[in-house]
Scaffold this active site. Structure first.
Site, PDB file in Angstrom:
ATOM      1  CG  PHE A 198      -1.704   1.222   1.463  1.00  0.00           C
ATOM      2  CD1 PHE A 198      -2.961   1.383   0.907  1.00  0.00           C
ATOM      3  CD2 PHE A 198      -1.202   2.240   2.266  1.00  0.00           C
ATOM      4  CE1 PHE A 198      -3.696   2.539   1.131  1.00  0.00           C
ATOM      5  CE2 PHE A 198      -1.929   3.394   2.501  1.00  0.00           C
ATOM      6  CZ  PHE A 198      -3.175   3.544   1.933  1.00  0.00           C
ATOM      7  CG  ASP A 199       3.204   2.114   3.445  1.00  0.00           C
ATOM      8  OD1 ASP A 199       2.241   1.334   3.590  1.00  0.00           O
ATOM      9  OD2 ASP A 199       3.713   2.740   4.387  1.00  0.00           O
ATOM     10  CB  THR A 200       5.426   0.620  -2.591  1.00  0.00           C
ATOM     11  OG1 THR A 200       6.323   0.187  -1.560  1.00  0.00           O
ATOM     12  CG2 THR A 200       6.188   0.779  -3.892  1.00  0.00           C
TER      13      THR A 200
END
Length: 447
Positions: A198-200
């Site tokens: 999700f972060d990437t």
């Protein structure tokens, strides 16, 4: 009449905070209480902005939810969100979309990152200068304590992102990030992953949309009791990289609409964003095409003569050059208008052919027995002249590639004026960007 302390607290709790710190948790009944109390005490001890702590429990099977509810009952400004499905990204998406704060953030429950980095993290967002902010453990000024295994894995992963997705941010996985809420509303509908990738995915989309990502070097101590399954996470991250690379290559992501929705239009009318980068990429494609042209000319010249070799070499490299510049230099994805772009590229090729063929004709008229090396020198010089015309021509061909259709300056000024009214919340006044309720999202623009 003087308000009582209880009434003042009630009024404060009814207002939207500037910052909403989400702590995603799964089976953290042991550490949750200590960490939340520590964060709560820090935020109440002189932190300059109003803040809320949201504990996002994603399908814990132990007593984590019960502990979280006890903390919410005990501490003011602590709320609980429960999800029936696992996934850190899923928990963050749900919490951020439901938040009424001006800035939404998250940090890992172990508080591995020194809390003194929190204010520098959100300051650039509150000021309006940046759109996202991330903690980084890979900056030279960061102080990190962790084992060599995790250090190597982290650096290899971020190197992989730079290689495959052309990422420019330094640390995708540090559990210490913040984003302006109005920006999050535009990005989150496009983020598909609900777990560790999700972060990437969020950062790559933000970067491709031209958003500013502020990086804060952090002091960070590794948690030896981390619950992350490294092998399973790595496998899913590789799948995520492949999926995102494919989506960026095929043009299935509405990046132009996203840029329009977040207002990343050129600062000066007529001067497109990224011209310097386009020139660099165009030069790389040009050098590659020139080398291919030389190889083809040397191969074909003995077979079809100088003019024929020049024609065929230019034609073949022109098709490849247009395709490469379309995708690499100007960032046009997908098959839409690809054939039209090739025909327009061939029109520019005709101009280049006229220059190079005319140079050859003049050379042979004046020196009929010119060696091949001299021919190549003349042709390369003529190609340099044609290259400048080609860059200008291709900019015209791909002039609509990054066209913005978002809210204009007058609309943004009107939104800022609306925020100054008496009914604006504190978070509205802190972040004086355009009103997200009146601005279409990237998906709405695309429809």
């Amino acid at each position: 009449m003087t308000q009582t302390e209880a009434e003042q607290k009630a009024m404060q709790s009814s207002r939207a905070p500037v910052l909403d710190v989400v702590i995603p948790v799964y089976n953290e009944e042991v550490d949750l209480g200590l960490c939340v109390r520590r964060l709560h005490a820090y935020l109440r001890a002189g932190f300059p902005f109003t803040a809320r702590i949201t504990i996002a429990d994603n399908a814990s099977t132990d007593a984590t939810l019960a502990v979280a509810e006890l903390l919410a009952a005990e501490l003011d400004g602590v709320e609980v969100l429960h999800l029936d499905a696992k996934g850190r990204g899923r928990a963050l998406r749900t919490a951020w979309e439901a938040s009424d704060a001006a800035v939404v953030a998250y940090m890992d429950v172990d508080l591995s990152t020194d809390l003194d980095a929190l204010l520098p993290l959100i300051a650039a967002l509150v000021s309006g200068h940046s759109d996202l902010a991330i903690g980084t453990r890979l900056d030279a000024s960061a102080r990190v304590v962790r084992g060599p295994k995790r250090e190597i894995i982290s650096r290899c992963y971020n190197l992989l992102l730079k290689t495959t997705l052309r990422a420019r941010f330094s640390d995708a996985q540090c559990g210490f990030k913040a984003v302006r809420a109005e920006v999050a509303r535009e990005l989150l509908p496009l983020v598909r992953d609900g777990e560790w990738f999700f972060d990437t995915e969020l950062l790559v989309l933000a970067e491709r949309a031209g958003l500013r990502i502020h990086e804060v070097p952090v002091d960070w101590i590794d948690d030896p009791d981390s619950r992350v399954d490294i092998v399973d996470t790595a496998r899913k991250d590789l799948r995520g990289i492949w999926r995102l690379t494919k989506a960026l290559t095929t043009g299935t992501l509405p990046l132009d609409e996203l840029r329009a929705a977040v207002g990343r239009e050129p600062l000066v009318a007529g001067v497109p964003l990224g011209m310097v980068g386009q020139l660099v990429r165009f030069a790389i494609v040009g050098v590659t095409s020139t080398l291919a042209y030389i190889a083809l000319y040397l191969l074909l010249q003995p077979l079809v003569g100088s003019q024929g070799a020049n024609l065929l070499s230019l034609l073949i490299t022109a098709v490849g050059n247009t395709a490469a510049n379309r995708a690499f230099t100007f960032g046009v994805r997908g098959r839409g208008d690809a054939l039209t772009h090739q025909f327009q590229g061939l029109a520019i090729f005709a101009f280049g052919l006229a220059i190079t063929s005319g140079s050859l004709f003049a050379l042979h008229r004046w020196a009929p027995d010119t060696p091949v090396a001299v021919e190549l020198t003349v042709l390369i010089t003529a190609n340099l002249v044609a290259t400048l015309a080609r860059f200008v021509g291709l900019r015209w061909v791909f002039r609509d590639a990054g066209r913005q259709c978002g809210v204009g300056a007058s609309g943004q000024q009107a939104a800022r004026a609306n925020l100054a009214t008496d009914g604006a919340t504190e978070s509205d006044r802190v972040l004086s960007g355009s009103n997200p309720a009146e601005r279409p999202t990237a998906l709405e623009v695309r429809r």
